[in-house]
Design a protein around this motif. Structure first.
Motif, mmCIF file in Angstrom:
data_model
loop_
_atom_site.group_PDB
_atom_site.id
_atom_site.type_symbol
_atom_site.label_atom_id
_atom_site.label_comp_id
_atom_site.label_asym_id
_atom_site.label_seq_id
_atom_site.Cartn_x
_atom_site.Cartn_y
_atom_site.Cartn_z
ATOM 1 N N ARG A 71 15.041 4.512 10.566
ATOM 2 C CA ARG A 71 15.134 3.441 11.565
ATOM 3 C C ARG A 71 14.016 3.501 12.614
ATOM 4 N NH1 ARG A 71 14.865 -0.373 13.733
ATOM 5 N NH2 ARG A 71 16.404 -1.775 14.666
ATOM 6 N N VAL A 72 13.627 4.716 13.038
ATOM 7 C CA VAL A 72 12.591 4.774 14.085
ATOM 8 C C VAL A 72 11.230 4.275 13.596
ATOM 9 C CG1 VAL A 72 13.616 6.652 15.452
ATOM 10 C CG2 VAL A 72 11.949 7.219 13.680
ATOM 11 N N GLN A 73 11.089 4.172 12.287
ATOM 12 C CA GLN A 73 9.805 3.709 11.748
ATOM 13 C C GLN A 73 9.731 2.193 11.586
ATOM 14 O OE1 GLN A 73 7.902 6.518 8.809
ATOM 15 N NE2 GLN A 73 9.970 7.388 8.841
ATOM 16 N N GLU A 74 10.857 1.500 11.883
ATOM 17 C CA GLU A 74 10.829 0.037 11.846
ATOM 18 C C GLU A 74 9.965 -0.463 13.011
ATOM 19 O OE1 GLU A 74 12.979 -2.196 9.894
ATOM 20 O OE2 GLU A 74 13.417 -0.471 8.603
ATOM 21 N N PRO A 75 9.269 -1.570 12.802
ATOM 22 C CA PRO A 75 8.315 -2.035 13.822
ATOM 23 C C PRO A 75 8.915 -2.312 15.198
ATOM 24 C CG PRO A 75 8.415 -3.543 11.911
ATOM 25 C CD PRO A 75 9.232 -2.353 11.579
ATOM 26 N N ASP A 76 10.169 -2.800 15.255
ATOM 27 C CA ASP A 76 10.740 -3.128 16.573
ATOM 28 C C ASP A 76 10.835 -1.893 17.474
ATOM 29 O OD1 ASP A 76 12.732 -2.068 14.923
ATOM 30 O OD2 ASP A 76 14.339 -3.281 15.796
ATOM 31 N N CYS A 77 11.002 -0.720 16.890
ATOM 32 C CA CYS A 77 11.114 0.502 17.697
ATOM 33 C C CYS A 77 9.800 0.809 18.388
ATOM 34 C CB CYS A 77 11.544 1.687 16.828
ATOM 35 S SG CYS A 77 13.284 1.597 16.372
ATOM 36 N N ALA A 78 8.701 0.572 17.712
ATOM 37 C CA ALA A 78 7.390 0.828 18.308
ATOM 38 C C ALA A 78 7.093 -0.206 19.391
ATOM 39 C CB ALA A 78 6.312 0.782 17.233
ATOM 40 N N THR A 79 7.509 -1.444 19.185
ATOM 41 C CA THR A 79 7.198 -2.506 20.142
ATOM 42 C C THR A 79 8.016 -2.370 21.423
ATOM 43 O OG1 THR A 79 7.097 -3.878 18.162
ATOM 44 C CG2 THR A 79 6.822 -5.004 20.265
ATOM 45 N N HIS A 80 9.306 -2.109 21.268
ATOM 46 C CA HIS A 80 10.204 -2.196 22.433
ATOM 47 C C HIS A 80 10.710 -0.853 22.945
ATOM 48 C CE1 HIS A 80 10.269 -6.508 21.880
ATOM 49 N NE2 HIS A 80 10.541 -6.322 20.594
ATOM 50 N N GLY A 81 10.502 0.198 22.176
ATOM 51 C CA GLY A 81 11.075 1.498 22.545
ATOM 52 C C GLY A 81 12.527 1.565 22.118
ATOM 53 N N PHE A 82 13.051 2.770 22.003
ATOM 54 C CA PHE A 82 14.429 2.886 21.521
ATOM 55 C C PHE A 82 15.272 3.837 22.354
ATOM 56 C CE2 PHE A 82 11.678 5.547 18.803
ATOM 57 C CZ PHE A 82 12.249 6.796 18.960
ATOM 58 N N VAL A 83 16.580 3.621 22.231
ATOM 59 C CA VAL A 83 17.585 4.423 22.928
ATOM 60 C C VAL A 83 18.426 5.115 21.873
ATOM 61 C CG1 VAL A 83 19.533 4.361 24.530
ATOM 62 C CG2 VAL A 83 17.782 2.568 24.636
ATOM 63 N N LEU A 84 18.305 6.415 21.794
ATOM 64 C CA LEU A 84 19.165 7.157 20.867
ATOM 65 C C LEU A 84 20.531 7.340 21.514
ATOM 66 C CD1 LEU A 84 16.524 9.724 19.647
ATOM 67 C CD2 LEU A 84 17.718 8.089 18.173
ATOM 68 N N ASP A 85 21.569 6.929 20.815
ATOM 69 C CA ASP A 85 22.942 6.950 21.335
ATOM 70 C C ASP A 85 23.800 7.696 20.313
ATOM 71 O OD1 ASP A 85 25.639 6.260 21.682
ATOM 72 O OD2 ASP A 85 25.304 4.110 21.490
ATOM 73 N N GLY A 86 24.111 8.962 20.612
ATOM 74 C CA GLY A 86 24.941 9.748 19.686
ATOM 75 C C GLY A 86 24.143 10.622 18.737
ATOM 76 N N PHE A 87 22.865 10.723 18.961
ATOM 77 C CA PHE A 87 21.972 11.572 18.170
ATOM 78 C C PHE A 87 20.889 12.108 19.094
ATOM 79 C CE2 PHE A 87 18.323 12.604 15.627
ATOM 80 C CZ PHE A 87 18.841 13.154 14.474
#
Ligand code: ADP
Ligand code: ADP
Ligand code: ZN
Length: 216
Positions: A71-87
Motif C-alpha cells: 500500500r505505501v508504494q501506491e502513488p497517493d501515499c507519495a503525493t499526500h503522505g500517509f497515517v499508519l493506524d494500527g501498524f
C-alpha cells in the motif's frame, strides 16, 4: 508527511486518522480496516486472519507487513503522505517498517502516541460503531451522528459494529497492547520521533494537538 498514530484499542487512532484524511488529504493506512475488508470479501488473507482477529490476538506479521508494503508504494501515499493506524504492533513489524522506509526512501516524520487511561477504553470500544457505507466512525455517547440514524458524511442510514468490540476481547487486546506493542515506543523515543498527545481530551482538542505536532 508520513506519521504513525500509536495507542491502545479505543485510543482514537481511527477517529483522528479520518480527520487527517478529511482535513489534509492524507492517506489512512489502517491494517485493522484492511484486514476486516479481507475477512468480509472472503479472500485467502481474510481466511488466515479471521480467527486471530475474533480472539483479539495479532494476525501474523507476514500478512500485515505485506499489506503495508504494497500500500505505501501506491502513488497517493507519495503525493499526500500517509497515517499508519494500527501498524506496527510488535518489534518485528517495527523493524520491517524501518527497513521498508530505508529501501523506499521514505521519511517517518513523527510517531504520535495517544496517551489514554486504560479505564476509559472498554467504554470507548463498546460504544463504537461506524457507517456501513463510508466507514465514518461514531460513538453511542461521545460522537453521535448530528441527525440521529443518518451518517454525517454520506447520509447513509445503516451502521455496523465490530464483532471484536466486546469487553472480553477488548481486555485481551489491551493486554496484547501493553505486552507486545507498547515496548516498541522505546525505539521511537531513542530516535527522537516520538510525540505525545492527550488522548483523554475531547476529539477536537486531540486533533488540535496533533495539528501542533505536524506544524512543528
Ligand atoms: P482506535 O482506532 O484507536 O481503536 P477509535 O478512533 O475507533 O479508536 O475510537 C474508539 C471510540 O471512541 C469511537 O467510537 C470514537 O468515536 C470514540 N472516540 C475517539 N476519540 C475520542 C475522544 N477523544 N473522546 C471520546 N471518545 C472518543
Ligand atoms: P483497534 O483500533 O481497536 O486497536 P484494529 O482495527 O487496529 O483495532 O485491529 C483489529 C484487529 O486486527 C487486531 O486485534 C488484530 O487481530 C488485527 N490487526 C490489526 N493490525 C494488526 C497488526 N499490525 N498486526 C497484527 N494484527 C493486526
Ligand atoms: Zn457514511
Amino acid at each position: 508527511m508520513n506519521i504513525i498514530l500509536f495507542g491502545p484499542p479505543g485510543a482514537g487512532k481511527g477517529t483522528q486518522a479520518q480527520r487527517l484524511v478529511a482535513e489534509r488529504g492524507m492517506v489512512q493506512l489502517s491494517t485493522g480496516d484492511m484486514l476486516r475488508a479481507a475477512v468480509e470479501a472472503g479472500t485467502e488473507m481474510g481466511k488466515r486472519a479471521k480467527e486471530k482477529m475474533a480472539a483479539g490476538a495479532l494476525v501474523s506479521d507476514d500478512i500485515v507487513i505485506g499489506i503495508i508494503r504494497d500500500r505505501v508504494q501506491e502513488p497517493d501515499c507519495a503525493t499526500h503522505g500517509f497515517v499508519l493506524d494500527g501498524f506496527p504492533r510488535n518489534a518485528a513489524q517495527a523493524q520491517a517498517l524501518d527497513d521498508m522506509f530505508a529501501e523506499l526512501g521514505l521519511t517517518l516524520h513523527a510517531v504520535i502516541e495517544m496517551v489514554v487511561d486504560d479505564e476509559v477504553l472498554a467504554d470507548r470500544v463498546s460504544g463504537r460503531f461506524s457507517c456501513a457505507n463510508c466507514g465514518h466512525g461514531y460513538h453511542d455517547e461521545f460522537k453521535q451522528p448530528k441527525v440521529d440514524g443518518v451518517c454525517d458524511v454520506c447520509g447513509a442510514t445503516e451502521f455496523k459494529r465490530r464483532a471484536d468490540d466486546n469487553r472480553d476481547t477488548v481486555a485481551k487486546r489491551l493486554k496484547e497492547y501493553h505486552e507486545t506493542t507498547e515496548p516498541i515506543l522505546d525505539v521511537y523515543r531513542k530516535t527522537g520521533v516520538l510525540r505525545q498527545v492527550d488522548g483523554m481530551a475531547s476529539i477536537d482538542e486531540v486533533a488540535r494537538q496533533i495539528g501542533e505536532v505536524l506544524a512543528a
